[in-house]
Design an enzyme around this catalytic site. Structure first.
Site, PDB file in Angstrom:
ATOM      1  CG  ASP A  17      -1.838  -1.208   1.250  1.00 30.14           C
ATOM      2  OD1 ASP A  17      -2.253  -1.650   0.169  1.00 30.14           O
ATOM      3  OD2 ASP A  17      -2.137  -1.722   2.343  1.00 30.14           O
ATOM      4  CE  LYS A  39      -4.031  -6.406   0.449  1.00 29.46           C
ATOM      5  NZ  LYS A  39      -4.964  -5.367  -0.019  1.00 29.46           N
ATOM      6  CG  ASP A  66      -7.707  -6.873  -2.331  1.00 29.23           C
ATOM      7  OD1 ASP A  66      -8.780  -7.452  -2.587  1.00 29.23           O
ATOM      8  OD2 ASP A  66      -7.490  -6.293  -1.247  1.00 29.23           O
ATOM      9  CG  LEU A  67      -8.316  -5.715  -9.335  1.00 20.84           C
ATOM     10  CD1 LEU A  67      -8.501  -5.875 -10.839  1.00 20.84           C
ATOM     11  CD2 LEU A  67      -7.733  -4.340  -9.028  1.00 20.84           C
ATOM     12  CE  LYS A  68     -11.560  -5.710  -0.501  1.00 22.99           C
ATOM     13  NZ  LYS A  68     -10.171  -5.258  -0.643  1.00 22.99           N
ATOM     14  CG  LEU A  69     -13.131  -8.048 -10.221  1.00 21.61           C
ATOM     15  CD1 LEU A  69     -12.932  -9.184 -11.223  1.00 21.61           C
ATOM     16  CD2 LEU A  69     -12.886  -6.702 -10.902  1.00 21.61           C
ATOM     17  CG  HIS A  70     -20.240  -5.966  -6.344  1.00 24.67           C
ATOM     18  ND1 HIS A  70     -20.668  -5.340  -5.204  1.00 24.67           N
ATOM     19  CD2 HIS A  70     -21.315  -6.633  -6.823  1.00 24.67           C
ATOM     20  CE1 HIS A  70     -21.940  -5.620  -4.991  1.00 24.67           C
ATOM     21  NE2 HIS A  70     -22.362  -6.396  -5.960  1.00 24.67           N
ATOM     22  CG  ASP A  71     -20.494  -4.391 -13.167  1.00 24.70           C
ATOM     23  OD1 ASP A  71     -21.678  -4.457 -13.546  1.00 24.70           O
ATOM     24  OD2 ASP A  71     -19.763  -3.419 -13.408  1.00 24.70           O
ATOM     25  CB  THR A  75     -19.692  -6.620 -16.333  1.00 24.83           C
ATOM     26  OG1 THR A  75     -20.711  -6.142 -17.193  1.00 24.83           O
ATOM     27  CG2 THR A  75     -18.587  -5.596 -16.231  1.00 24.83           C
ATOM     28  CB  THR A 125     -13.363  -5.370   8.451  1.00 24.94           C
ATOM     29  OG1 THR A 125     -12.448  -4.822   7.520  1.00 24.94           O
ATOM     30  CG2 THR A 125     -13.140  -6.857   8.570  1.00 24.94           C
ATOM     31  CD  GLN A 195      -6.087  -3.926  10.089  1.00 27.71           C
ATOM     32  OE1 GLN A 195      -7.250  -4.144  10.420  1.00 27.71           O
ATOM     33  NE2 GLN A 195      -5.646  -4.121   8.856  1.00 27.71           N
ATOM     34  NE  ARG A 216      -1.215   0.088   8.463  1.00 24.59           N
ATOM     35  CZ  ARG A 216      -2.387   0.396   9.004  1.00 24.59           C
ATOM     36  NH1 ARG A 216      -2.590   1.622   9.468  1.00 24.59           N
ATOM     37  NH2 ARG A 216      -3.349  -0.492   9.056  1.00 24.59           N
TER      38      ARG A 216
HETATM   39  O1  C5P Z   1      -0.937  -2.315   7.045  1.00 23.54           O
HETATM   40  P1  C5P Z   1      -1.836  -3.475   7.358  1.00 23.54           P
HETATM   41  O2  C5P Z   1      -1.083  -4.737   7.760  1.00 23.54           O
HETATM   42  O3  C5P Z   1      -2.913  -3.122   8.340  1.00 23.54           O
HETATM   43  O4  C5P Z   1      -2.523  -3.807   5.952  1.00 23.54           O
HETATM   44  C1  C5P Z   1      -3.558  -4.733   5.818  1.00 23.54           C
HETATM   45  C2  C5P Z   1      -3.982  -4.859   4.380  1.00 23.54           C
HETATM   46  O5  C5P Z   1      -5.107  -5.726   4.301  1.00 23.54           O
HETATM   47  C3  C5P Z   1      -4.406  -3.553   3.724  1.00 23.54           C
HETATM   48  O6  C5P Z   1      -4.064  -3.645   2.331  1.00 23.54           O
HETATM   49  C4  C5P Z   1      -5.911  -3.552   3.901  1.00 23.54           C
HETATM   50  O7  C5P Z   1      -6.566  -2.796   2.909  1.00 23.54           O
HETATM   51  C5  C5P Z   1      -6.225  -5.029   3.749  1.00 23.54           C
HETATM   52  N1  C5P Z   1      -7.485  -5.460   4.356  1.00 23.54           N
HETATM   53  C6  C5P Z   1      -7.774  -5.295   5.692  1.00 23.54           C
HETATM   54  N2  C5P Z   1      -8.969  -5.709   6.210  1.00 23.54           N
HETATM   55  C7  C5P Z   1      -9.859  -6.302   5.408  1.00 23.54           C
HETATM   56  C8  C5P Z   1      -9.595  -6.520   4.061  1.00 23.54           C
HETATM   57  C9  C5P Z   1      -8.383  -6.070   3.555  1.00 23.54           C
HETATM   58  O8  C5P Z   1      -6.945  -4.786   6.435  1.00 23.54           O
HETATM   59  N3  C5P Z   1     -10.987  -6.755   5.917  1.00 23.54           N
END
Ligand code: C5P
Length: 236
Positions: A17, A39, A66-71, A75, A125, A195, A216
């Site tokens: 990220d 990722k 990780d594109l989370k497709l939804h359509d 499509t 989440t 988190q 992170r």
């Molecule tokens: O930096 P960190 O370890 O918190 O990153 C967690 C990764 O997992 C991020 O890319 C975040 O968008 C992703 N993610 C998440 N919780 C979810 C789904 C994806 O933290 N439920």
């Protein structure tokens, strides 16, 4: 049903990220050869596109897109076919797109890239019971997760993204039908950041996580490779 303890089998995925393309490439290089998976999410894909995916893959890494497709089903099936041209190993879609959408996605994936793992996202989440009620879902998030998980299984999906706190529940209900990918992971002593419900790598694997996603704690570290090695050590 026996719990599926994945210690020894669980793999690490680095969540890349990072806004800047060259910084991201440097980070992947500095994370060392023992890091296998990276990722790439919407943030970077929408900025740098398919070439960025190829660049990460050329560094010798497996790519989780990780594109989370939804359509609508047609499509999504076509989008799956398009991304299958990329060197990716894992892809996400939203299970709330429905059974037909998932079935068409699975069919397209099997035709174009049988080895690709297609993962379903159940309830984000960021959504709680109240937020679900706001979009007309009048049951708890937990009930919604288990209904969507069952639907994903019926549609032939082979993997799910879930919290490590739900991994054991899914494994108990479905055995090893699904590969589970769990974010919200923190090595012992690491800063939780935003988190809320975190778990250590080893505990998540013990709960049945097949893959853990860590961002992170690795990319903010002075020495990313040593963090990668210590997480992998924790998992062995
Ligand atoms: O930096 P960190 O370890 O918190 O990153 C967690 C990764 O997992 C991020 O890319 C975040 O968008 C992703 N993610 C998440 N919780 C979810 C789904 C994806 O933290 N439920």
């Amino acid at each position: 049903m026996k719990m599926v303890d994945q210690i020894g089998n669980c793999e690490l995925i680095l969540a890349l990220d990072i806004d800047d393309r060259s910084e991201a490439i440097q980070l992947v290089k500095r994370s060392g050869d023992s890091l296998t998976w990276v990722k790439i999410g919407l943030q970077m894909f929408t900025k740098y596109g398919p070439d960025y995916v190829r660049e990460i893959s050329d560094l010798g890494k497996k790519v989780f897109l990780d594109l989370k497709l939804h359509d609508i089903p047609n499509t999504v099936a076509k989008a799956v076919a398009s991304v299958c041209e990329l060197p990716i190993d894992m892809l996400t879609l939203h299970t709330c797109g429905g059974k037909e959408m998932m079935e068409r996605a699975v069919k397209s994936q099997r035709e174009h890239k049988p080895e690709l793992q297609l993962l379903g996202v159940t309830v984000l989440t960021s959504m709680d019971d109240e937020a679900l009620a706001g979009i007309g879902v009048n049951r708890t998030a937990a009930a919604q997760v288990s209904a969507l998980t069952a639907l994903a299984g019926e549609a032939g999906m082979s993997g799910l993204v879930c919290s490590p706190h739900e991994a054991a529940q899914v494994k108990l209900a479905h055995g090893s039908q699904f590969k589970l990918v769990t974010p919200g992971i923190r090595p012992p002593g690491a800063d939780a950041g935003d988190q809320k419900r975190i778990m250590t790598p080893r505990l998540a694997a013990a709960q049945g996580a097949d893959f853990i996603v860590v961002g992170r704690p690795i990319y903010q570290a002075k020495d990313p490779e040593s963090v990668v090695k210590s997480i992998l050590g924790d998992l062995r």
